[in-house]
Motif scaffolding. Structure first.
Motif: not given
Length: 176
Positions: A120, A11-12, A60, A2, A58
């Motif tokens: 982000y 990251r996912k 992560c 990400l 989402v």
């Protein structure tokens, strides 16, 4: 991935990460602040909560120098939650996170993680605000969020069930 900020990567979530989540969410030190010590996770519960749910969150994993150290999730607030929190039509995101590796606590990783995620969301999701609802008694987290530019908006009385009791929380926001 990400995003990356120096040696910090987000990251996912991947299938292999469930074992980190089980480790962290069965650690009483972590559970004192996230989920509750009366609510440990085993593999089945991790699968149900983090891998089966069909919401738009989402999910992560947080890495530092290629070591998995924690978890963060973000989601766009739905209309019902915006109304509950007193917001109108802004593009608002919520985040929840924890550093699961206790040896990384109190070393600035939470601040680095939260500021990086806020950046982000503003740059890639055009977030107008980022909100959280930490428990009032979680003073260490609140200190971190204040350093990250979050402001207390209002109290959320008896907002979160934690260790058998409903806890008062703060609605805090970072406004772009």
């Amino acid at each position: 991935m990400l995003f990356q900020n120096g040696n910090l990567k987000v990251r996912k979530l991947k299938e292999k990460d469930k074992y980190f989540l089980v480790k962290w969410l069965s650690d009483l030190t972590v559970l004192e602040f996230y989920e509750g010590r009366d609510n440990p996770f085993d593999l089945d519960k991790v699968n149900e909560v983090f891998y089966v749910s069909k919401d738009d969150t989402v999910k992560c994993i947080v890495e530092y120098e290629d070591n998995e150290i924690g978890y963060i999730q973000y989601y766009q607030l739905d209309d019902e939650t915006k109304k509950e929190y007193g917001y109108l039509d802004d593009n608002i995101y919520g985040i929840d996170q924890f550093i699961g590796e206790v040896k990384y606590w109190n070393k600035g990783f939470g601040t680095l993680l939260v500021t990086s995620m806020v950046k982000y969301l503003i740059e890639h999701k055009q977030a107008d605000r980022v909100v959280m609802d930490p428990q009032m008694k979680n003073t260490r987290a609140l200190k971190c969020y204040k350093k990250c530019g979050f402001k207390k908006i209002r109290t959320l009385p008896k907002h979160e069930l934690h260790e058998g009791e409903y806890q008062d929380c703060w609605l805090i926001e970072y406004k772009n």
